[in-house]
Write a protein that holds these residues in place. Structure first.
Motif, mmCIF file in Angstrom:
data_model
loop_
_atom_site.group_PDB
_atom_site.id
_atom_site.type_symbol
_atom_site.label_atom_id
_atom_site.label_comp_id
_atom_site.label_asym_id
_atom_site.label_seq_id
_atom_site.Cartn_x
_atom_site.Cartn_y
_atom_site.Cartn_z
ATOM 1 N N LEU A 46 1.517 -3.885 -2.617
ATOM 2 C CA LEU A 46 2.787 -3.168 -2.661
ATOM 3 C C LEU A 46 2.573 -1.654 -2.591
ATOM 4 O O LEU A 46 3.379 -0.937 -1.987
ATOM 5 C CB LEU A 46 3.553 -3.539 -3.931
ATOM 6 C CG LEU A 46 4.079 -4.979 -3.972
ATOM 7 C CD1 LEU A 46 4.663 -5.297 -5.341
ATOM 8 C CD2 LEU A 46 5.127 -5.200 -2.880
ATOM 9 N N ALA A 47 1.492 -1.164 -3.193
ATOM 10 C CA ALA A 47 1.194 0.269 -3.076
ATOM 11 C C ALA A 47 0.987 0.639 -1.618
ATOM 12 O O ALA A 47 1.455 1.690 -1.150
ATOM 13 C CB ALA A 47 -0.040 0.612 -3.910
ATOM 14 N N ASP A 48 0.306 -0.220 -0.896
ATOM 15 C CA ASP A 48 0.111 0.024 0.534
ATOM 16 C C ASP A 48 1.448 -0.020 1.278
ATOM 17 O O ASP A 48 1.679 0.763 2.200
ATOM 18 C CB ASP A 48 -0.848 -1.017 1.109
ATOM 19 C CG ASP A 48 -1.125 -0.786 2.593
ATOM 20 O OD1 ASP A 48 -1.772 0.222 2.920
ATOM 21 O OD2 ASP A 48 -0.688 -1.605 3.415
ATOM 22 N N ARG A 49 2.322 -0.917 0.845
ATOM 23 C CA ARG A 49 3.633 -1.046 1.503
ATOM 24 C C ARG A 49 4.461 0.228 1.366
ATOM 25 O O ARG A 49 5.189 0.607 2.274
ATOM 26 C CB ARG A 49 4.384 -2.230 0.901
ATOM 27 C CG ARG A 49 5.734 -2.501 1.551
ATOM 28 C CD ARG A 49 6.259 -3.842 1.160
ATOM 29 N NE ARG A 49 7.524 -4.146 1.815
ATOM 30 C CZ ARG A 49 8.090 -5.340 1.811
ATOM 31 N NH1 ARG A 49 7.500 -6.337 1.196
ATOM 32 N NH2 ARG A 49 9.247 -5.537 2.420
ATOM 33 N N TRP A 50 4.371 0.882 0.212
ATOM 34 C CA TRP A 50 5.159 2.102 -0.002
ATOM 35 C C TRP A 50 4.439 3.362 0.474
ATOM 36 O O TRP A 50 5.009 4.444 0.450
ATOM 37 C CB TRP A 50 5.502 2.258 -1.492
ATOM 38 C CG TRP A 50 6.359 1.162 -2.052
ATOM 39 C CD1 TRP A 50 6.088 0.391 -3.136
ATOM 40 C CD2 TRP A 50 7.622 0.698 -1.557
ATOM 41 N NE1 TRP A 50 7.088 -0.524 -3.345
ATOM 42 C CE2 TRP A 50 8.041 -0.357 -2.396
ATOM 43 C CE3 TRP A 50 8.434 1.067 -0.489
ATOM 44 C CZ2 TRP A 50 9.239 -1.037 -2.197
ATOM 45 C CZ3 TRP A 50 9.624 0.380 -0.275
ATOM 46 C CH2 TRP A 50 10.015 -0.652 -1.128
#
Length: 230
Positions: free
Chosen positions: A160-164
């Motif tokens: 999710l960190a990569d997604r944002w």
């Protein structure tokens, strides 16, 4: 590359946990609200079954869903099933998904998901694991974010960190867990923010679940940022 064999084993284990928990419910409880606004527990179970079938489509080179409207209609159609119907649907659709993954194939190939998203075939088992684990939490039947396997929680935070990352509408954010693990996300504009807290709380905030940041400490910046919808 992601270890798809390991992830498929995790999918089997998570599915078994889900089925064991759901089998303790009754028909009336399936119609009750879940943690997802507008969805009953039956809606979540229907979604999980149809998602398994959709991922079979992905592996076999078909569109994941015929259309967004068809996806929503199928979930609405199946949400009112009895407990026994839901359990059968969940088992059968999970078995179809796993059978598809057991065929000889190129796990390094790129596959098409929804809304123009593409990924490596090897990453699809983890995506299925995310669906099973987080929606088990969403059912609100005693399985919380803190019950998720630690390995899954750390990987999903990183996912999710990569997604944002790179989002202009999200400031630069540093996430720190008590273990010292660090993740960076957000864009490059705005006042940098640093957040600390347990990994389950970090995951809940990133995924829009649980207390949604209530258990986190803002150690730098202008407060807890509001993330866009997933």
């Amino acid at each position: 590359m992601t270890d798809h064999v390991h992830d498929l084993r995790s999918v089997r284990e998570a599915t078994d946990r889900l089925l064991t928990a759901v089998a303790k419910l009754d028909n009336a409880s399936l119609a009750e609200e879940s943690h997802l606004p507008g969805w009953s527990r039956g809606h979540i179970l229907a979604h999980l079954a149809r998602n398994a079938d959709a991922l079979v489509n992905v592996f076999e080179g078909r569109p994941m869903y015929e259309s967004a409207e068809t996806r929503d209609a199928d979930i609405a159609r199946d949400a009112g099933h009895s407990l026994e119907e839901h359990l059968t649907d969940l088992r059968d659709s999970a078995a179809r998904f796993l059978a598809t993954t057991e065929r000889d194939q190129d796990w390094s190939r790129t596959v098409a998901l929804r809304n123009g998203v593409t990924d490596l075939a090897a990453n699809v088992p983890f995506r299925r694991l995310v669906e099973v684990e987080l929606h088990h939490v969403d059912l609100d039947i005693g399985y919380g974010l803190s019950d998720l396997p630690a390995e899954f929680t750390g990987r999903e935070i990183a996912f999710l960190a990569d997604r944002w990352s790179g989002r202009a509408d999200v400031p630069p954010i540093t996430l720190r867990a008590p273990s010292g693990a660090l993740w960076h996300t957000g864009g490059t504009e705005g006042t940098p923010v640093a957040l600390e807290g347990p990994e389950d709380e970090l995951l809940g905030w990133l995924a829009g679940r649980g207390a949604r940041g209530a258990g986190l400490t803002v150690v730098a910046g202008d407060g807890l940022p509001v993330l866009p919808p997933l």
